[in-house]
Scaffold this motif. Structure first.
Motif, PDB file in Angstrom:
ATOM      1  N   MET A 111       0.847  -1.173   0.000  1.00  0.00           N
ATOM      2  CA  MET A 111       0.000   0.000   0.000  1.00  0.00           C
ATOM      3  C   MET A 111       0.894   1.238   0.000  1.00  0.00           C
ATOM      4  N   LYS A 112       0.562   2.205  -0.807  1.00  0.00           N
ATOM      5  CA  LYS A 112       1.347   3.435  -0.898  1.00  0.00           C
ATOM      6  C   LYS A 112       1.042   4.355   0.281  1.00  0.00           C
ATOM      7  N   PHE A 113       2.003   5.229   0.576  1.00  0.00           N
ATOM      8  CA  PHE A 113       1.875   6.158   1.699  1.00  0.00           C
ATOM      9  C   PHE A 113       0.568   6.948   1.640  1.00  0.00           C
ATOM     10  N   GLY A 114       0.253   7.495   0.484  1.00  0.00           N
ATOM     11  CA  GLY A 114      -0.955   8.311   0.353  1.00  0.00           C
ATOM     12  C   GLY A 114      -2.229   7.531   0.619  1.00  0.00           C
ATOM     13  N   ASP A 115      -2.251   6.269   0.219  1.00  0.00           N
ATOM     14  CA  ASP A 115      -3.427   5.430   0.471  1.00  0.00           C
ATOM     15  C   ASP A 115      -3.599   5.178   1.970  1.00  0.00           C
ATOM     16  N   THR A 116      -2.471   4.938   2.649  1.00  0.00           N
ATOM     17  CA  THR A 116      -2.520   4.733   4.097  1.00  0.00           C
ATOM     18  C   THR A 116      -2.978   6.013   4.782  1.00  0.00           C
ATOM     19  N   LEU A 117      -2.437   7.145   4.362  1.00  0.00           N
ATOM     20  CA  LEU A 117      -2.822   8.425   4.948  1.00  0.00           C
ATOM     21  C   LEU A 117      -4.307   8.692   4.731  1.00  0.00           C
ATOM     22  N   ARG A 118      -4.794   8.436   3.536  1.00  0.00           N
ATOM     23  CA  ARG A 118      -6.219   8.634   3.247  1.00  0.00           C
ATOM     24  C   ARG A 118      -7.082   7.771   4.172  1.00  0.00           C
ATOM     25  N   SER A 119      -6.686   6.528   4.381  1.00  0.00           N
ATOM     26  CA  SER A 119      -7.430   5.628   5.264  1.00  0.00           C
ATOM     27  C   SER A 119      -7.460   6.151   6.694  1.00  0.00           C
ATOM     28  N   LEU A 120      -6.326   6.642   7.162  1.00  0.00           N
ATOM     29  CA  LEU A 120      -6.273   7.179   8.523  1.00  0.00           C
ATOM     30  C   LEU A 120      -7.164   8.410   8.669  1.00  0.00           C
ATOM     31  N   LEU A 121      -7.164   9.268   7.674  1.00  0.00           N
ATOM     32  CA  LEU A 121      -8.033  10.448   7.711  1.00  0.00           C
ATOM     33  C   LEU A 121      -9.504  10.038   7.747  1.00  0.00           C
ATOM     34  N   GLU A 122      -9.877   9.101   6.890  1.00  0.00           N
ATOM     35  CA  GLU A 122     -11.271   8.649   6.833  1.00  0.00           C
ATOM     36  C   GLU A 122     -11.678   7.969   8.136  1.00  0.00           C
ATOM     37  N   GLU A 123     -10.790   7.160   8.673  1.00  0.00           N
ATOM     38  CA  GLU A 123     -11.063   6.431   9.910  1.00  0.00           C
ATOM     39  C   GLU A 123     -11.367   7.375  11.063  1.00  0.00           C
ATOM     40  N   ARG A 124     -10.718   8.520  11.060  1.00  0.00           N
ATOM     41  CA  ARG A 124     -10.878   9.487  12.149  1.00  0.00           C
ATOM     42  C   ARG A 124     -11.817  10.638  11.788  1.00  0.00           C
ATOM     43  N   PHE A 125     -12.452  10.548  10.625  1.00  0.00           N
ATOM     44  CA  PHE A 125     -13.368  11.583  10.157  1.00  0.00           C
ATOM     45  C   PHE A 125     -12.694  12.951  10.137  1.00  0.00           C
ATOM     46  N   LEU A 126     -11.437  12.977   9.691  1.00  0.00           N
ATOM     47  CA  LEU A 126     -10.681  14.212   9.569  1.00  0.00           C
ATOM     48  C   LEU A 126     -10.609  14.634   8.114  1.00  0.00           C
ATOM     49  N   THR A 127     -10.578  15.928   7.906  1.00  0.00           N
ATOM     50  CA  THR A 127     -10.350  16.438   6.560  1.00  0.00           C
ATOM     51  C   THR A 127      -8.855  16.690   6.385  1.00  0.00           C
ATOM     52  N   ILE A 167       0.965  22.405   8.231  1.00  0.00           N
ATOM     53  CA  ILE A 167       1.464  22.021   6.905  1.00  0.00           C
ATOM     54  C   ILE A 167       0.463  22.572   5.889  1.00  0.00           C
ATOM     55  N   ALA A 168       0.942  23.007   4.757  1.00  0.00           N
ATOM     56  CA  ALA A 168       0.046  23.545   3.731  1.00  0.00           C
ATOM     57  C   ALA A 168      -0.957  22.474   3.281  1.00  0.00           C
ATOM     58  N   PRO A 169      -2.231  22.836   3.169  1.00  0.00           N
ATOM     59  CA  PRO A 169      -3.230  21.866   2.699  1.00  0.00           C
ATOM     60  C   PRO A 169      -2.875  21.245   1.351  1.00  0.00           C
ATOM     61  N   THR A 170      -2.245  22.013   0.484  1.00  0.00           N
ATOM     62  CA  THR A 170      -1.861  21.462  -0.817  1.00  0.00           C
ATOM     63  C   THR A 170      -0.789  20.381  -0.666  1.00  0.00           C
ATOM     64  N   THR A 171       0.036  20.513   0.356  1.00  0.00           N
ATOM     65  CA  THR A 171       1.056  19.493   0.627  1.00  0.00           C
ATOM     66  C   THR A 171       0.388  18.197   1.067  1.00  0.00           C
ATOM     67  N   ASN A 201      -0.654  10.608  -3.646  1.00  0.00           N
ATOM     68  CA  ASN A 201       0.580   9.870  -3.961  1.00  0.00           C
ATOM     69  C   ASN A 201       1.443  10.591  -4.991  1.00  0.00           C
ATOM     70  N   SER A 202       1.317  11.908  -5.069  1.00  0.00           N
ATOM     71  CA  SER A 202       2.156  12.656  -6.005  1.00  0.00           C
ATOM     72  C   SER A 202       3.399  13.224  -5.317  1.00  0.00           C
ATOM     73  N   SER A 203       3.409  13.182  -3.983  1.00  0.00           N
ATOM     74  CA  SER A 203       4.593  13.589  -3.225  1.00  0.00           C
ATOM     75  C   SER A 203       4.619  12.825  -1.908  1.00  0.00           C
ATOM     76  N   GLU A 204       5.775  12.865  -1.254  1.00  0.00           N
ATOM     77  CA  GLU A 204       5.941  12.189   0.029  1.00  0.00           C
ATOM     78  C   GLU A 204       6.607  13.138   1.005  1.00  0.00           C
ATOM     79  N   PRO A 205       6.341  12.941   2.290  1.00  0.00           N
ATOM     80  CA  PRO A 205       6.933  13.843   3.280  1.00  0.00           C
ATOM     81  C   PRO A 205       8.420  13.547   3.504  1.00  0.00           C
ATOM     82  N   ASP A 206       9.119  14.564   4.007  1.00  0.00           N
ATOM     83  CA  ASP A 206      10.494  14.324   4.435  1.00  0.00           C
ATOM     84  C   ASP A 206      10.445  13.551   5.764  1.00  0.00           C
TER      85      ASP A 206
END
Length: 111
Positions: A1-17, A27-31, A38-43
């Protein structure tokens, strides 16, 4: 699973935007959107902040196997279990035992 997919799941699980997470972590919302898409990854430092924010590990976020878990789903179950209260853990365990009994019953029915 890619980082962005995991992050999306965590956001949905916690009802966070994404915007709420961005505000909470300064952190900038665009980031955040780039991560979720999955177009960028964090440092490394940002990755550690995200892990702390979600009370998980960087290994989980990166889908890196280090323990006995064989799949991302097993890691997810462990992460969820650890985030529960004592009472919720007891209920979770009892519910899991019911699934084991059902599986055993189904095995016997097919023999």
């Amino acid at each position: 699973m890619k980082f962005g997919d995991t992050l999306r799941s965590l956001l949905e699980e916690r009802f966070l935007t994404q915007k709420q997470m961005a505000n909470d972590l300064n952190i900038a919302p665009t980031t955040i959107n780039g991560y979720v898409l999955n177009s960028s990854e964090p440092d490394f430092e940002t990755l550690k902040r995200i892990a702390k924010y979600f009370n998980t590990t960087t290994d989980y976020l990166l889908d890196h196997r280090t323990g006995n878990a064989k799949t991302h789903e097993e890691d997810n179950i462990i992460r969820i279990f650890r985030s529960l209260t004592i009472e919720q853990k007891e209920i979770f365990t009892e519910q899991s035992k019911v699934y084991i009994k059902i599986n055993e019953k189904n095995k016997k029915a097919t023999i």
